[in-house]
Design a protein around this motif. Structure first.
Motif, PDB file in Angstrom:
ATOM      1  N   GLN A   7       0.831  -1.202   0.000  1.00  0.00           N
ATOM      2  CA  GLN A   7       0.000   0.000   0.000  1.00  0.00           C
ATOM      3  C   GLN A   7       0.869   1.258   0.000  1.00  0.00           C
ATOM      4  N   ALA A   8       1.969   1.231   0.741  1.00  0.00           N
ATOM      5  CA  ALA A   8       2.898   2.366   0.744  1.00  0.00           C
ATOM      6  C   ALA A   8       3.519   2.533  -0.646  1.00  0.00           C
ATOM      7  N   LEU A   9       3.873   1.439  -1.270  1.00  0.00           N
ATOM      8  CA  LEU A   9       4.412   1.477  -2.624  1.00  0.00           C
ATOM      9  C   LEU A   9       3.385   2.068  -3.592  1.00  0.00           C
ATOM     10  N   GLU A  10       2.135   1.614  -3.463  1.00  0.00           N
ATOM     11  CA  GLU A  10       1.069   2.144  -4.323  1.00  0.00           C
ATOM     12  C   GLU A  10       0.944   3.649  -4.154  1.00  0.00           C
ATOM     13  N   ASN A  11       0.980   4.126  -2.917  1.00  0.00           N
ATOM     14  CA  ASN A  11       0.873   5.560  -2.659  1.00  0.00           C
ATOM     15  C   ASN A  11       2.027   6.326  -3.300  1.00  0.00           C
ATOM     16  N   GLN A  12       3.229   5.781  -3.208  1.00  0.00           N
ATOM     17  CA  GLN A  12       4.390   6.423  -3.828  1.00  0.00           C
ATOM     18  C   GLN A  12       4.235   6.477  -5.340  1.00  0.00           C
ATOM     19  N   LEU A  13       3.755   5.392  -5.934  1.00  0.00           N
ATOM     20  CA  LEU A  13       3.575   5.354  -7.380  1.00  0.00           C
ATOM     21  C   LEU A  13       2.477   6.318  -7.831  1.00  0.00           C
ATOM     22  N   VAL A  14       1.394   6.403  -7.077  1.00  0.00           N
ATOM     23  CA  VAL A  14       0.314   7.336  -7.407  1.00  0.00           C
ATOM     24  C   VAL A  14       0.831   8.770  -7.332  1.00  0.00           C
ATOM     25  N   THR A  15       1.602   9.066  -6.296  1.00  0.00           N
ATOM     26  CA  THR A  15       2.185  10.399  -6.164  1.00  0.00           C
ATOM     27  C   THR A  15       3.113  10.695  -7.333  1.00  0.00           C
ATOM     28  N   LEU A  16       3.937   9.739  -7.684  1.00  0.00           N
ATOM     29  CA  LEU A  16       4.856   9.895  -8.809  1.00  0.00           C
ATOM     30  C   LEU A  16       4.081  10.089 -10.104  1.00  0.00           C
ATOM     31  N   ARG A  17       3.030   9.338 -10.290  1.00  0.00           N
ATOM     32  CA  ARG A  17       2.222   9.441 -11.515  1.00  0.00           C
ATOM     33  C   ARG A  17       1.574  10.806 -11.634  1.00  0.00           C
ATOM     34  N   SER A  18       1.235  11.400 -10.512  1.00  0.00           N
ATOM     35  CA  SER A  18       0.586  12.715 -10.540  1.00  0.00           C
ATOM     36  C   SER A  18       1.547  13.831 -10.935  1.00  0.00           C
ATOM     37  N   CYS A  19       2.823  13.521 -11.068  1.00  0.00           N
ATOM     38  CA  CYS A  19       3.827  14.527 -11.421  1.00  0.00           C
ATOM     39  C   CYS A  19       3.901  14.814 -12.916  1.00  0.00           C
ATOM     40  N   CYS A  20       3.108  14.137 -13.711  1.00  0.00           N
ATOM     41  CA  CYS A  20       3.216  14.324 -15.149  1.00  0.00           C
ATOM     42  C   CYS A  20       1.870  14.099 -15.822  1.00  0.00           C
ATOM     43  N   ASP A  21       1.668  14.860 -16.886  1.00  0.00           N
ATOM     44  CA  ASP A  21       0.495  14.621 -17.719  1.00  0.00           C
ATOM     45  C   ASP A  21       0.970  14.214 -19.111  1.00  0.00           C
ATOM     46  N   ILE A  36       7.590  12.304 -14.073  1.00  0.00           N
ATOM     47  CA  ILE A  36       7.832  10.953 -13.548  1.00  0.00           C
ATOM     48  C   ILE A  36       9.313  10.616 -13.651  1.00  0.00           C
ATOM     49  N   LEU A  37       9.885  10.832 -14.844  1.00  0.00           N
ATOM     50  CA  LEU A  37      11.315  10.542 -15.024  1.00  0.00           C
ATOM     51  C   LEU A  37      12.162  11.402 -14.096  1.00  0.00           C
ATOM     52  N   SER A  38      11.793  12.680 -13.951  1.00  0.00           N
ATOM     53  CA  SER A  38      12.520  13.568 -13.031  1.00  0.00           C
ATOM     54  C   SER A  38      12.401  13.067 -11.597  1.00  0.00           C
ATOM     55  N   GLY A  39      11.198  12.653 -11.234  1.00  0.00           N
ATOM     56  CA  GLY A  39      10.988  12.136  -9.886  1.00  0.00           C
ATOM     57  C   GLY A  39      11.796  10.880  -9.611  1.00  0.00           C
ATOM     58  N   LEU A  40      11.924  10.043 -10.620  1.00  0.00           N
ATOM     59  CA  LEU A  40      12.722   8.820 -10.446  1.00  0.00           C
ATOM     60  C   LEU A  40      14.198   9.156 -10.299  1.00  0.00           C
ATOM     61  N   VAL A  41      14.672  10.139 -11.063  1.00  0.00           N
ATOM     62  CA  VAL A  41      16.070  10.559 -10.959  1.00  0.00           C
ATOM     63  C   VAL A  41      16.320  11.215  -9.613  1.00  0.00           C
ATOM     64  N   GLU A  42      15.449  12.144  -9.227  1.00  0.00           N
ATOM     65  CA  GLU A  42      15.606  12.841  -7.950  1.00  0.00           C
ATOM     66  C   GLU A  42      15.504  11.875  -6.770  1.00  0.00           C
ATOM     67  N   GLY A  43      14.570  10.925  -6.859  1.00  0.00           N
ATOM     68  CA  GLY A  43      14.415   9.925  -5.797  1.00  0.00           C
ATOM     69  C   GLY A  43      15.650   9.054  -5.689  1.00  0.00           C
ATOM     70  N   GLY A  44      16.286   8.781  -6.814  1.00  0.00           N
ATOM     71  CA  GLY A  44      17.503   7.977  -6.830  1.00  0.00           C
ATOM     72  C   GLY A  44      18.671   8.660  -6.178  1.00  0.00           C
ATOM     73  N   LYS A  45      18.690  10.016  -6.232  1.00  0.00           N
ATOM     74  CA  LYS A  45      19.783  10.775  -5.612  1.00  0.00           C
ATOM     75  C   LYS A  45      19.740  10.690  -4.098  1.00  0.00           C
ATOM     76  N   ARG A  46      18.551  10.425  -3.568  1.00  0.00           N
ATOM     77  CA  ARG A  46      18.396  10.350  -2.103  1.00  0.00           C
ATOM     78  C   ARG A  46      18.780   8.998  -1.536  1.00  0.00           C
ATOM     79  N   LEU A  47      18.973   8.031  -2.432  1.00  0.00           N
ATOM     80  CA  LEU A  47      19.330   6.683  -1.954  1.00  0.00           C
ATOM     81  C   LEU A  47      20.769   6.669  -1.476  1.00  0.00           C
ATOM     82  N   PRO A  48      21.089   5.856  -0.470  1.00  0.00           N
ATOM     83  CA  PRO A  48      22.463   5.808   0.049  1.00  0.00           C
ATOM     84  C   PRO A  48      23.420   5.216  -0.965  1.00  0.00           C
TER      85      PRO A  48
END
Length: 135
Positions: free
Chosen positions: A99-113, A123-135
């Motif tokens: 459910q947490a994963l679903e919420n993250q994906l829905v939020t990510l999906r809302s970033c683009c039309d 979405i692509l920007s969000g994936l790149v930016e999210g990747g920068k936060r990973l250790p």
């Protein structure tokens, strides 16, 4: 019966049957004079039990515990209840995680039309930016 017949009766793959034998969940069958494995009705029953447990997402260790309790019919079923309660807790934790994963994906999906070019894709920007936060 031979392994192919057992596989057909239970819907299990031949390699899976052999794997369960190696893991000790399914007793090794007697060998015929020609070396072929000779499976009995008991193998069908045990294999169907294993497959049913697997369909509930139970681990091989959990199935082994259930089989050991099943082999001692006079034993109280408290161990079975404890095992199932633990498995239910694991399933609930998986559901919460999904459910947490679903919420993250829905939020990510809302970033683009659909009107944007991929260069400006939220979405692509969000994936790149999210990747920068990973250790």
């Amino acid at each position: 019966m031979r392994i192919g017949q057992l596989a057909q009766l239970t819907g299990a793959d031949i390699q899976t049957i052999r794997f369960y034998e190696r893991q000790g969940l399914l007793a090794s069958p007697n060998r015929q004079a020609n070396g072929y494995r000779a499976y009995e009705a008991d193998h069908v029953e045990k294999l169907l039990f294993i497959r049913r447990c697997r369909s509930f997402g139970m681990s091989l260790d959990e199935i082994g515990v259930l089989q050991s309790v099943q082999a001692q019919p006079q034993q109280p079923c408290a161990a079975v209840n404890t095992l199932l309660d633990s498995h239910i807790a694991q399933v609930r934790a998986q559901i919460a995680s999904l459910q947490a994963l679903e919420n993250q994906l829905v939020t990510l999906r809302s970033c683009c039309d659909d009107e944007r070019q991929s260069l400006d894709c939220g979405i692509l920007s969000g994936l790149v930016e999210g990747g920068k936060r990973l250790p």
